[in-house]
Design a protein around this motif. Structure first.
Motif, PDB file in Angstrom:
ATOM      1  N   ALA A   1       1.029  -1.122  -0.051  1.00 52.48           N
ATOM      2  CA  ALA A   1       0.052  -0.107  -0.171  1.00 52.48           C
ATOM      3  C   ALA A   1       0.860   1.247  -0.210  1.00 52.48           C
ATOM      4  O   ALA A   1       0.545   2.162  -0.819  1.00 52.48           O
ATOM      5  CB  ALA A   1      -0.704  -0.006   1.195  1.00 52.48           C
ATOM      6  N   ALA A   2       1.849   1.284   0.785  1.00 54.77           N
ATOM      7  CA  ALA A   2       2.631   2.523   0.628  1.00 54.77           C
ATOM      8  C   ALA A   2       3.463   2.612  -0.550  1.00 54.77           C
ATOM      9  O   ALA A   2       3.833   3.776  -1.087  1.00 54.77           O
ATOM     10  CB  ALA A   2       4.010   2.182   1.905  1.00 54.77           C
ATOM     11  N   ALA A   3       3.909   1.598  -1.191  1.00 62.44           N
ATOM     12  CA  ALA A   3       4.467   1.659  -2.583  1.00 62.44           C
ATOM     13  C   ALA A   3       3.597   2.090  -3.585  1.00 62.44           C
ATOM     14  O   ALA A   3       4.259   2.299  -4.977  1.00 62.44           O
ATOM     15  CB  ALA A   3       5.253   0.468  -2.733  1.00 62.44           C
ATOM     16  N   ALA A   4       2.276   1.900  -3.630  1.00 59.69           N
ATOM     17  CA  ALA A   4       1.343   2.148  -4.747  1.00 59.69           C
ATOM     18  C   ALA A   4       1.460   3.400  -5.351  1.00 59.69           C
ATOM     19  O   ALA A   4       1.005   3.611  -6.590  1.00 59.69           O
ATOM     20  CB  ALA A   4      -0.021   1.727  -4.103  1.00 59.69           C
TER      21      ALA A   4
ATOM     22  N   LEU B   1       3.880  14.944  -2.637  1.00 57.98           N
ATOM     23  CA  LEU B   1       2.601  14.875  -3.646  1.00 57.98           C
ATOM     24  C   LEU B   1       3.106  13.549  -4.529  1.00 57.98           C
ATOM     25  O   LEU B   1       4.156  13.126  -4.655  1.00 57.98           O
ATOM     26  CB  LEU B   1       3.029  16.050  -4.669  1.00 57.98           C
ATOM     27  CG  LEU B   1       2.623  17.458  -4.100  1.00 57.98           C
ATOM     28  CD1 LEU B   1       2.778  18.720  -4.990  1.00 57.98           C
ATOM     29  CD2 LEU B   1       1.108  17.642  -3.386  1.00 57.98           C
ATOM     30  N   PRO B   2       2.067  13.042  -5.134  1.00 61.19           N
ATOM     31  CA  PRO B   2       2.099  12.014  -5.964  1.00 61.19           C
ATOM     32  C   PRO B   2       3.005  12.392  -7.244  1.00 61.19           C
ATOM     33  O   PRO B   2       2.934  13.334  -7.937  1.00 61.19           O
ATOM     34  CB  PRO B   2       0.829  11.476  -6.385  1.00 61.19           C
ATOM     35  CG  PRO B   2      -0.216  12.103  -5.439  1.00 61.19           C
ATOM     36  CD  PRO B   2       0.405  13.225  -4.932  1.00 61.19           C
TER      37      PRO B   2
ATOM     38  N   GLN C   1      -5.920   5.239  -4.097  1.00 53.38           N
ATOM     39  CA  GLN C   1      -4.600   4.865  -3.886  1.00 53.38           C
ATOM     40  C   GLN C   1      -3.804   6.057  -3.073  1.00 53.38           C
ATOM     41  O   GLN C   1      -2.658   5.602  -2.190  1.00 53.38           O
ATOM     42  CB  GLN C   1      -3.789   4.854  -5.355  1.00 53.38           C
ATOM     43  CG  GLN C   1      -4.505   3.682  -6.169  1.00 53.38           C
ATOM     44  CD  GLN C   1      -3.797   3.974  -7.578  1.00 53.38           C
ATOM     45  OE1 GLN C   1      -3.705   4.821  -8.231  1.00 53.38           O
ATOM     46  NE2 GLN C   1      -3.432   2.537  -8.081  1.00 53.38           N
ATOM     47  N   ILE C   2      -3.915   7.184  -3.255  1.00 52.88           N
ATOM     48  CA  ILE C   2      -3.500   8.270  -2.461  1.00 52.88           C
ATOM     49  C   ILE C   2      -3.958   8.244  -0.947  1.00 52.88           C
ATOM     50  O   ILE C   2      -3.152   8.176  -0.237  1.00 52.88           O
ATOM     51  CB  ILE C   2      -4.089   9.764  -2.875  1.00 52.88           C
ATOM     52  CG1 ILE C   2      -3.447   9.907  -4.428  1.00 52.88           C
ATOM     53  CG2 ILE C   2      -3.533  10.819  -1.780  1.00 52.88           C
ATOM     54  CD1 ILE C   2      -4.029  11.040  -4.901  1.00 52.88           C
ATOM     55  N   LEU C   3      -5.082   7.597  -0.653  1.00 52.81           N
ATOM     56  CA  LEU C   3      -5.447   7.431   0.712  1.00 52.81           C
ATOM     57  C   LEU C   3      -4.753   6.174   1.379  1.00 52.81           C
ATOM     58  O   LEU C   3      -4.292   6.222   2.606  1.00 52.81           O
ATOM     59  CB  LEU C   3      -7.148   7.207   0.900  1.00 52.81           C
ATOM     60  CG  LEU C   3      -7.682   6.582   2.092  1.00 52.81           C
ATOM     61  CD1 LEU C   3      -7.496   7.668   3.117  1.00 52.81           C
ATOM     62  CD2 LEU C   3      -9.011   6.100   1.940  1.00 52.81           C
ATOM     63  N   THR C   4      -4.832   5.225   0.871  1.00 51.89           N
ATOM     64  CA  THR C   4      -4.278   3.749   1.374  1.00 51.89           C
ATOM     65  C   THR C   4      -2.803   4.030   1.430  1.00 51.89           C
ATOM     66  O   THR C   4      -1.972   3.788   2.589  1.00 51.89           O
ATOM     67  CB  THR C   4      -4.627   2.605   0.825  1.00 51.89           C
ATOM     68  OG1 THR C   4      -4.506   2.690  -0.785  1.00 51.89           O
ATOM     69  CG2 THR C   4      -6.091   2.243   0.643  1.00 51.89           C
ATOM     70  N   ALA C   5      -2.205   4.837   0.580  1.00 49.39           N
ATOM     71  CA  ALA C   5      -0.501   5.051   0.628  1.00 49.39           C
ATOM     72  C   ALA C   5      -0.336   5.783   1.750  1.00 49.39           C
ATOM     73  O   ALA C   5       0.893   5.652   2.477  1.00 49.39           O
ATOM     74  CB  ALA C   5      -0.311   5.600  -0.809  1.00 49.39           C
ATOM     75  N   ALA C   6      -1.028   6.965   1.941  1.00 49.27           N
ATOM     76  CA  ALA C   6      -0.811   7.791   3.011  1.00 49.27           C
ATOM     77  C   ALA C   6      -0.873   7.178   4.395  1.00 49.27           C
ATOM     78  O   ALA C   6      -0.367   7.378   5.188  1.00 49.27           O
ATOM     79  CB  ALA C   6      -1.809   9.144   2.984  1.00 49.27           C
ATOM     80  N   LEU C   7      -2.018   6.344   4.477  1.00 52.90           N
ATOM     81  CA  LEU C   7      -2.324   5.552   5.688  1.00 52.90           C
ATOM     82  C   LEU C   7      -1.145   4.818   5.938  1.00 52.90           C
ATOM     83  O   LEU C   7      -0.650   4.556   7.090  1.00 52.90           O
ATOM     84  CB  LEU C   7      -3.666   4.924   5.500  1.00 52.90           C
ATOM     85  CG  LEU C   7      -4.916   5.866   5.769  1.00 52.90           C
ATOM     86  CD1 LEU C   7      -6.056   5.019   5.651  1.00 52.90           C
ATOM     87  CD2 LEU C   7      -4.844   6.452   7.310  1.00 52.90           C
ATOM     88  N   ALA C   8      -0.681   3.943   4.989  1.00 49.68           N
ATOM     89  CA  ALA C   8       0.278   2.807   5.175  1.00 49.68           C
ATOM     90  C   ALA C   8       1.781   3.496   5.375  1.00 49.68           C
ATOM     91  O   ALA C   8       2.697   3.070   6.238  1.00 49.68           O
ATOM     92  CB  ALA C   8       0.543   2.207   3.844  1.00 49.68           C
TER      93      ALA C   8
END
Length: 197
Positions: free
Chosen positions: A99-102, A122-123, A131-138
């Motif tokens: 998730a962090a690497a997505a 920023l992406p 994807q932004i949400l799960t990556a930020a949480l991870a």
């Protein structure tokens, strides 16, 4: 908000329901939409409306975070909500890291006149809000678990509590005073029951 706060807030979407059971603030997409809205500034998402896919992704990530929290509190016991249904550590790590690497990111500097410079993550390529949400949480969970606050993480073992918390002082045993009161009352009743037997 610190990474520890965001990671803990995600884990705490599973909580005691006040009636002896467990409540899930992310039981439906509208619950996730509300939660993200409350944390929008820290997550980097705009006008987010959760659908079932987003809910499933965040809940899978939350399961990984709670499994890793359970590992972090060892040798103590995990939250009672997790004790019988923890993901294997390797699976939790894979979920979290994937998730962090997505969403690859870059640091950007802004510097408005008469203000201090500010850094923003920023992406680096187009990404969906999910994807932004799960990556930020991870990433918040990774930062927390690899950071110094991890050593203060505890699972509250007051009756019916399922929360994790950061220990603020050496004698703290529970996540909040009401849990301490419930634990003392339960011990009192147990002593009287033992004396009566």
């Amino acid at each position: 908000m610190a990474a520890s706060d965001l990671a803990l807030d995600l884990a705490l979407t599973i909580r005691h329901d006040g009636h002896g059971g467990v409540a899930d603030d992310l039981a439906a997409p509208d619950g996730l939409t509300r939660w993200v809205h409350d944390h929008a500034a820290d997550l980097g998402v705009d006008a987010f409306a959760a659908d079932q896919d987003a809910l499933d992704a965040v809940r899978e990530l939350r399961a990984a975070v709670r499994a890793l929290f359970a590992r972090a509190v060892r040798p103590g016991e995990p939250s009672p909500a997790d004790a019988r249904r923890l993901l294997p550590v390797e699976e939790a790590l894979t979920r979290l890291n994937s998730a962090a690497a997505a969403v690859p990111t870059v640091q950007q500097l802004t510097w408005a006149q008469d203000e201090d410079p500010a850094s923003h993550t920023l992406p680096s390529a187009p990404a969906t809000q999910q994807q932004i949400l799960t990556a930020a949480l991870a990433r918040a969970a990774v930062a927390f678990l690899a950071g110094p606050d991890r050593t203060r993480l505890r699972a509250c073992h007051a009756p019916r509590c399922v929360r994790y918390f950061l220990k603020e002082h050496p004698r703290q045993e529970w996540c909040k005073p009401s849990c301490g009161n419930r634990a003392r009352v339960a011990r009192h009743h147990e002593r009287h029951r033992a004396e009566s037997a």
